[in-house]
Design a protein around this motif. Sequence first.
Motif, short mmCIF file in Angstrom:
data_model
loop_
_atom_site.label_atom_id
_atom_site.label_comp_id
_atom_site.label_asym_id
_atom_site.label_seq_id
_atom_site.Cartn_x
_atom_site.Cartn_y
_atom_site.Cartn_z
N TYR A 2 -18.15 -20.41 12.97
CA TYR A 2 -16.96 -20.38 13.84
C TYR A 2 -16.01 -21.51 13.47
O TYR A 2 -14.79 -21.31 13.37
CB TYR A 2 -17.39 -20.52 15.30
CG TYR A 2 -16.25 -20.47 16.28
CD1 TYR A 2 -15.71 -19.25 16.71
CD2 TYR A 2 -15.68 -21.64 16.77
CE1 TYR A 2 -14.64 -19.21 17.59
CE2 TYR A 2 -14.61 -21.62 17.66
CZ TYR A 2 -14.10 -20.39 18.07
OH TYR A 2 -13.04 -20.36 18.95
N ALA B 47 -12.13 -21.33 11.86
CA ALA B 47 -10.98 -22.01 12.46
C ALA B 47 -10.22 -22.82 11.42
O ALA B 47 -8.98 -22.86 11.42
CB ALA B 47 -11.46 -22.92 13.60
N LYS C 119 -8.13 -20.44 9.26
CA LYS C 119 -6.94 -19.93 9.96
C LYS C 119 -5.86 -21.00 10.07
O LYS C 119 -4.66 -20.71 10.09
CB LYS C 119 -7.34 -19.43 11.34
CG LYS C 119 -8.14 -18.14 11.31
CD LYS C 119 -8.53 -17.69 12.71
CE LYS C 119 -9.36 -16.40 12.66
NZ LYS C 119 -9.79 -15.97 14.00
N ARG C 120 -6.30 -22.26 10.17
CA ARG C 120 -5.37 -23.37 10.31
C ARG C 120 -4.64 -23.69 9.02
O ARG C 120 -3.55 -24.27 9.01
CB ARG C 120 -6.14 -24.60 10.78
CG ARG C 120 -5.28 -25.74 11.30
CD ARG C 120 -6.14 -26.90 11.74
NE ARG C 120 -6.77 -27.57 10.60
CZ ARG C 120 -7.70 -28.52 10.73
NH1 ARG C 120 -8.12 -28.87 11.93
NH2 ARG C 120 -8.21 -29.08 9.66
#
Length: 298
Positions: free
Chosen positions: A6, A10, A13-14
């Motif tokens: 997870y 993240a 995606k950042r």
Amino acid sequence: MNQLEYGLQALLKRDEIDTVKQRNISRETALLRAAADLNHLGYKHMTADGLQQKHVLELIDYWTKIGHKPDTITVRLSAIRWWAKQVDRESAVAKKSKSYRLDEIAEVTKSLMGNFDEKLSKITDPHANMSLRLQAAFGLNVMESIKIRPAVADQGYSLAIKNTWRGKNTKMGRILLFEEPLQRVALDDAKALAEQTSGAMIPEGRNYIEQRRVYERHLARAGFSQEIGGQYRYVLWRYRRLTGRDAPAEGGPSLDKMSLQSQKEHAFATRRIDDEVADVHPKAVRAILESNHGMPAA
């Protein structure tokens, strides 16, 4: 999805700097593979910002042991390097993959497993091939390695062998503890193969006797010993794990050149392996460890 996976998603995606979609896909694949492997290696609650040098080294060791080529590991290290940069842990991974001497590690691993792997590659029946791998990974005898139902036997960190898989004169099963990545890989591969057929190392349409005959034919063609099969590889590998050195048969010191302490370690390892391998006479174990070739003739 575990906590580490997870966290890595993240980070991906950042990241808005790298707009090359294909590169992002490759990076994501490599990072999620690393996360899954770290979870398998025991890091169940690791977070993305918890990356350390030991994690990188364990991944390299694991990937090498299960047969990934240096080029593949280099690509994965590139993704891990990006991960380290995102969480300010750049010191956890070397700036250049060359620092890890991947080619040398691969050569050592290949030399340790070479003779067995060469012969194993000649076993074209998938169930017979898998039986040999199970013998090499756990010291199973021929009957156990054919009758075993991997999904039933798998107890997490132990292998539960039922008495019905061991022979008519055996009233008790046995429990084999294990923790090595190679053993887990072999067991998971066996489970995947068994799910496609009968649940054991016997394909649909054959019984145990028929599969045993197929197994024996393939062994003869490949040059394996009918009596020992893949167990000789387990004996040599296990000796190395117990003593920290190669057996005399693989170039380690001979008995007459061992120190008193080394002789004690040799005796302990030999007894321990005697207990672990199934239906192999203690004299055969000593012959495997101390012979010039590491394997009795077929």
